[in-house]
Design a protein around this motif. Structure first.
Motif, PDB file in Angstrom:
ATOM      1  N   ASN A 119      44.312  45.783  12.248  1.00 27.52           N
ATOM      2  CA  ASN A 119      44.614  44.562  11.508  1.00 27.52           C
ATOM      3  C   ASN A 119      45.459  43.599  12.334  1.00 27.52           C
ATOM      4  OD1 ASN A 119      43.227  45.469   9.247  1.00 27.52           O
ATOM      5  ND2 ASN A 119      45.038  46.457   8.351  1.00 27.52           N
ATOM      6  N   GLN A 120      46.433  44.147  13.067  1.00 22.55           N
ATOM      7  CA  GLN A 120      47.287  43.299  13.896  1.00 22.55           C
ATOM      8  C   GLN A 120      46.485  42.638  15.015  1.00 22.55           C
ATOM      9  OE1 GLN A 120      50.137  46.422  14.812  1.00 22.55           O
ATOM     10  NE2 GLN A 120      51.759  45.221  13.816  1.00 22.55           N
ATOM     11  N   GLU A 163      44.437  39.879  13.605  1.00 21.31           N
ATOM     12  CA  GLU A 163      45.275  38.761  13.172  1.00 21.31           C
ATOM     13  C   GLU A 163      45.870  38.005  14.353  1.00 21.31           C
ATOM     14  OE1 GLU A 163      49.395  38.007  10.619  1.00 21.31           O
ATOM     15  OE2 GLU A 163      48.371  39.940  10.560  1.00 21.31           O
ATOM     16  N   GLU A 199      40.000  31.718  14.873  1.00 16.41           N
ATOM     17  CA  GLU A 199      39.190  31.462  13.680  1.00 16.41           C
ATOM     18  C   GLU A 199      37.692  31.492  13.970  1.00 16.41           C
ATOM     19  OE1 GLU A 199      39.576  26.597  14.094  1.00 16.41           O
ATOM     20  OE2 GLU A 199      40.538  27.657  12.431  1.00 16.41           O
ATOM     21  N   GLU A 251      53.545  38.043  17.737  1.00 14.53           N
ATOM     22  CA  GLU A 251      53.906  37.056  16.726  1.00 14.53           C
ATOM     23  C   GLU A 251      55.205  36.351  17.091  1.00 14.53           C
ATOM     24  OE1 GLU A 251      52.118  40.466  14.204  1.00 14.53           O
ATOM     25  OE2 GLU A 251      53.031  40.175  16.162  1.00 14.53           O
TER      26      GLU A 251
END
Length: 478
Positions: A361-362, A365, A370, A390
């Protein structure tokens, strides 16, 4: 070589002057100065040896000139190579105007420069930089020299680029300095404010708040001369006569970086009352003083050592990645390996600290944009010392990594550590991550994506570097 070919008599001085006039059409001010310096030596030698006709210059005379240059100066192999390369191209011109025999340029004895001999590793220590900075803050705060020193130390730009900054090139609110190429080509005998790589060297550079505030204080300093230069422009750095020359800025740093100035001590055990370097005119004779270039080296190496990506640094300091690798990256192989390990630790199971490895998931993300493509900037940030992507910074001079060492290196198997026994159900294994229908992407995809993303940034600069190192007219190397 044909000794009976028809030649037209011309003196060395006249041939030099004609050649310089021709080169004004394509050479920069600095290049013309280099050519003039080298050919002046040759004309001086011809006068000394009684050679009044270029027709008489042949291989034997050229070899004697080389030996004369070695015996009458302290020119290094690199400097001698440069002088004789200038002479060789001049002789190509002389062949064209029928002043020397056609085979003469090929007989120019240009010495080979060993791979590492043209690399200068001189730079100040952390302690010396800190001492100079504290001295400026205490005794010359918001002075021209204070601004000169801090710009080179912070950005790592060339002295010519510092000199070229206009007041309008500085945006204190956004903390940006614009470097622009303004050579004043309509006046070839006047320098203007060119950048070394011309318009290719133009860029906008971020600066920290502290440096922006210092520049603002300098602009308000009553001691600053509010003047324009000969072209009606407002230079950031000024003297009472206008814009300072590069030699003026060099002298500023030579005078500042003498240890007896900023630390009241002499590491060379010299008597300050008798030392010639105490005189400002002789500041460069102090073994510990230095010009702006070693400070530039210090800045660039410091940014590399802190992990700034070379692909970002190359535009900031106007130097190609190959030159950065050869001249500025002095880290050990083990240190480079540890930097690469930070990325593999986050991407793959079994490398380093498993708690640092990103789960599926990380990865989706953080690394996938996109459009479902790998974000190259996010990939760069994986090597940041700040932890997960992040929290890594993405501004100029702050992103930390080296994509050239991350992708396509082919030697990462030596970095593998034994995997821990613990597992995470959401954690992709190495095989799941890089292969199979559920794979996010593999090492090959990382390499391809990184190369594609960086290709547009580096191709032009690499082309220029290779062109500069390739033989020019009649085999002459720039």
């Amino acid at each position: 070589m044909m000794y009976d070919e028809k030649l037209d008599p011309i003196g060395p001085r006249e041939a030099r002057d004609d050649y310089l006039k021709e080169r004004q059409e394509d050479a920069s001010f600095e290049t013309l100065r280099t050519i003039r310096k080298g050919l002046n030596l040759f004309v001086e030698w011809c006068v000394e040896k009684g050679i009044g006709n270029m027709n008489d210059v042949r291989g034997r005379q050229l070899n004697k000139f080389k030996n004369w240059c070695k015996d009458t100066s302290d020119n290094s192999t690199v400097s001698l190579n440069g002088i004789l390369s200038v002479l060789r191209r001049f002789l190509v011109y002389c062949v064209r105007i029928e002043a020397v025999a056609s085979g003469t340029p090929d007989k120019t004895p240009i010495p080979n420069v060993p791979d590492d001999e043209d690399v200068n590793y001189e730079k100040p220590t952390d302690e010396e930089v800190e001492a100079a900075r504290k001295y400026l803050e205490t005794y010359e705060s918001a002075s021209r020299r204070h601004v000169e020193y801090r710009i080179v130390e912070e950005i790592g730009c060339r002295v010519g680029a510092v000199r070229a900054i206009d007041v309008g090139d500085v945006n204190l609110e956004d903390r940006v300095i614009r470097f622009r190429h303004r050579p004043e080509k309509d006046h070839p005998e006047e320098k203007g404010t060119p950048l070394k790589n011309g318009t290719d060297g133009e860029r906008d550079v971020n600066i920290p708040t502290e440096l922006a505030e210092l520049i603002g204080e300098y602009l308000q300093n009553p001691g600053r001369h509010d003047v324009t230069d000969r072209y009606g422009r407002e230079p950031l750095l000024t003297t009472k006569y206008g814009r300072p020359d590069t030699d003026t800025i060099r002298r500023d740093l030579y005078k500042l970086t003498r240890p007896c100035v900023h630390s009241n001590s002499c590491p060379h055990d010299r008597d300050t009352d008798a030392c010639e370097a105490v005189d400002n005119e002789n500041a460069s004779k102090c073994p510990s003083s230095h010009s702006p270039h070693p400070l530039r080296r210090y800045s660039i190496e410091s940014q590399i050592d802190r992990g700034v990506a070379k692909e970002l640094l190359t535009d900031r300091v106007d130097v190609s990645v190959p030159v950065l690798n050869k001249h500025y990256d002095t880290r050990s192989k083990d240190r480079k390996r540890k930097h690469r390990l930070k990325v593999y630790e986050k991407l793959f199971d079994g490398y380093g600290d498993q708690s640092e490895t990103l789960n599926a998931n990380q990865i989706a993300e953080v690394l996938i944009d996109e459009d479902g493509m790998i974000d190259p900037q996010a990939l760069l940030r994986l090597q940041s010392d700040e932890g997960t992507p992040e929290t890594a910074s993405g501004s100029d001079g702050e992103v930390t990594s080296e994509i050239t060492e991350i992708v396509g290196s082919g030697d990462e198997t030596t970095e593998t550590q034994e995997p821990t026994e613990e597992s995470d159900d959401d954690q992709l294994s190495l095989s799941e991550f890089g292969g199979g229908p559920t794979a996010v992407f593999g090492p090959g995809t990382v390499a391809a994506a990184g190369a594609a993303a960086l290709g547009s940034q580096t191709a032009g600069r690499l082309h220029r570097e290779l062109e500069a190192m390739s033989p020019g007219e009649n085999g002459i190397t720039t």
